[in-house]
Design a protein around this motif. Structure first.
Motif, PDB file in Angstrom:
ATOM      1  N   LYS A 131      36.048  39.627  43.349  1.00 16.11           N
ATOM      2  CA  LYS A 131      35.589  38.540  42.486  1.00 16.11           C
ATOM      3  C   LYS A 131      34.374  38.927  41.653  1.00 16.11           C
ATOM      4  N   GLN A 221      44.904  38.682  40.832  1.00 16.14           N
ATOM      5  CA  GLN A 221      44.142  37.858  39.885  1.00 16.14           C
ATOM      6  C   GLN A 221      44.734  37.866  38.485  1.00 16.14           C
ATOM      7  N   VAL A 226      48.844  32.971  38.711  1.00 19.21           N
ATOM      8  CA  VAL A 226      47.424  32.724  38.912  1.00 19.21           C
ATOM      9  C   VAL A 226      46.764  32.322  37.603  1.00 19.21           C
ATOM     10  N   THR A 229      47.830  28.783  36.800  1.00 19.32           N
ATOM     11  CA  THR A 229      47.161  27.811  37.670  1.00 19.32           C
ATOM     12  C   THR A 229      45.700  27.654  37.281  1.00 19.32           C
ATOM     13  N   ARG A 230      45.055  28.768  36.920  1.00 19.91           N
ATOM     14  CA  ARG A 230      43.660  28.688  36.479  1.00 19.91           C
ATOM     15  C   ARG A 230      43.549  27.887  35.183  1.00 19.91           C
ATOM     16  N   SER A 235      40.328  24.972  40.771  1.00 20.67           N
ATOM     17  CA  SER A 235      39.068  25.655  41.063  1.00 20.67           C
ATOM     18  C   SER A 235      39.310  27.086  41.525  1.00 20.67           C
ATOM     19  N   GLU A 236      38.298  27.930  41.304  1.00 17.74           N
ATOM     20  CA  GLU A 236      38.416  29.342  41.679  1.00 17.74           C
ATOM     21  C   GLU A 236      38.534  29.507  43.187  1.00 17.74           C
ATOM     22  N   LEU A 239      42.102  28.809  44.084  1.00 18.46           N
ATOM     23  CA  LEU A 239      42.925  29.941  43.650  1.00 18.46           C
ATOM     24  C   LEU A 239      42.820  31.099  44.638  1.00 18.46           C
ATOM     25  N   THR A 240      41.601  31.361  45.086  1.00 17.24           N
ATOM     26  CA  THR A 240      41.368  32.510  45.961  1.00 17.24           C
ATOM     27  C   THR A 240      42.024  32.336  47.324  1.00 17.24           C
ATOM     28  N   GLU A 244      45.922  33.433  46.068  1.00 22.11           N
ATOM     29  CA  GLU A 244      45.772  34.888  46.060  1.00 22.11           C
ATOM     30  C   GLU A 244      45.791  35.468  47.474  1.00 22.11           C
TER      31      GLU A 244
END
Length: 332
Positions: A131, A221, A226, A229-230, A235-236, A239-240, A244
């Motif tokens: 990240k 990423q 992804v 969706t982003r 929110s990150e 997502l993480t 991911e």
């Protein structure tokens, strides 16, 4: 019988035949070096000035069953494994299961703690590095990862022992305090002695796992789903950890078996340097003296752990990844 149960049974049958093949290979490889345990005994007796006749050698080979054909020796050993009689160690003059039991507890304890520490340390660091790509922290963890994979474990153990000696005034060698763990002070001493073995044994696996997870995270990423969706405003953090990490867990789980083997078997030199009461030094001595029953038993336990770890990883992958079609054969 449902399909999941069929899948589990199939994996168990495969694990059984895998272990059977491993027993044959292990017993064969142990006997590859020229000579046998009796030859080592005879050479030692001659070195001490004793006179050994051919009749003495024949009697020793008869006593230790080393004059029998390979397949007969293997069958005798395999039958003992199946019935719970793993034989007697030639070198230590003890029952193999008793000798293994002396150090198996400490070995498993260090292995399990090391495995847990490896995952607890590697996963957060890898996520942070992915990240914060090309930032100072990413470069720092990448550098540490290269160092951790390149430095030999025994050298790291010596360095940490030196540092601990400078700080505490005594080298942190061994594992259990004198007299065992009977008070809070002895428990703290045990924990202090556990730090260096766990760091040394877990270092290489942790660094390798960090690099693997980081690479997977970076690839994930940039995946279309992804990015989509982003773009929808998710929110990150979601997502993480929701999207991911689900894909990243596959290589992590699939490497469970080899990692267990690496931790369980890779600590021999470290154990010798740190004087740990684990199976590594005993296995080394058994192999050097061609103690087939003891070395074969210890290698078999290692193989069982690898097979169990692989079986667990297969079952976890079937749960984590819907793309794994464990129902495929039942549908055909």
């Amino acid at each position: 019988m449902n399909d999941k149960l069929k899948y589990i049974i199939k994996r168990l049958i495969l694990a059984f035949f895998t272990l059977l093949m491993i027993t044959f290979v292990v017993f064969f490889v142990i006997q590859l070096p020229p000579g046998d345990f009796v030859d080592n005994i005879v050479n030692g007796m001659i070195a001490q000035g004793e006179t050994v006749t051919q009749a003495d050698v024949a009697n020793l080979k008869e006593m230790y069953h080393t004059n029998q054909p390979f397949l007969m020796q293997y069958g005798r050993w395999l039958k003992g494994i199946a019935t719970g009689d793993w034989g007697v160690s030639y070198y230590y003059k003890q029952d193999v299961l008793v000798k293994i039991g002396e150090t198996l507890g400490a070995t498993l304890m260090i292995s399990i703690i090391t495995l847990v520490v490896t995952y607890l340390v590697a996963i957060p660091i890898a996520i942070h590095a992915a990240k914060h790509q090309y930032q100072i922290s990413d470069y720092l963890f990448t550098f540490i990862g290269f160092i951790g994979m390149a430095v030999p474990s025994f050298l790291l153990a010596i360095v940490l022992m030196y540092i601990s000696f400078k700080i505490t005034g005594k080298p942190l060698m061994g594992l259990f305090p004198e007299g065992g763990i009977h008070s809070w002070d002895s428990f703290r001493e045990f924990l202090s002695k556990l730090i260096i073995p766990v760091i040394v044994i877990s270092m290489s696996g942790t660094c390798g796992l960090i690099r693997s997870i980081r690479a997977q995270m970076l690839d994930e990423q940039e995946s279309p789903y992804v990015l989509c969706t982003r773009a929808k405003g998710v929110s990150e953090k979601t997502l993480t950890y929701k999207y991911e990490m689900r894909a990243v867990l596959n290589p992590v789980v699939s490497g469970l078996g080899p990692m267990i083997s690496g931790i369980f078997n890779g600590s021999t030199i470290t154990a010798i340097v740190l004087m740990l009461p684990t199976q590594g030094p005993i296995l080394l001595k058994a192999l050097q003296s061609q103690d087939v029953y003891l070395s074969g038993g210890m290698l078999l336990i290692s193989a069982i752990l690898v097979v169990i770890g692989t079986l667990i990883s297969d079952l976890l992958l079937a749960v984590l990844d819907p793309r794994i079609k464990y129902l495929e054969e039942s549908k055909q």
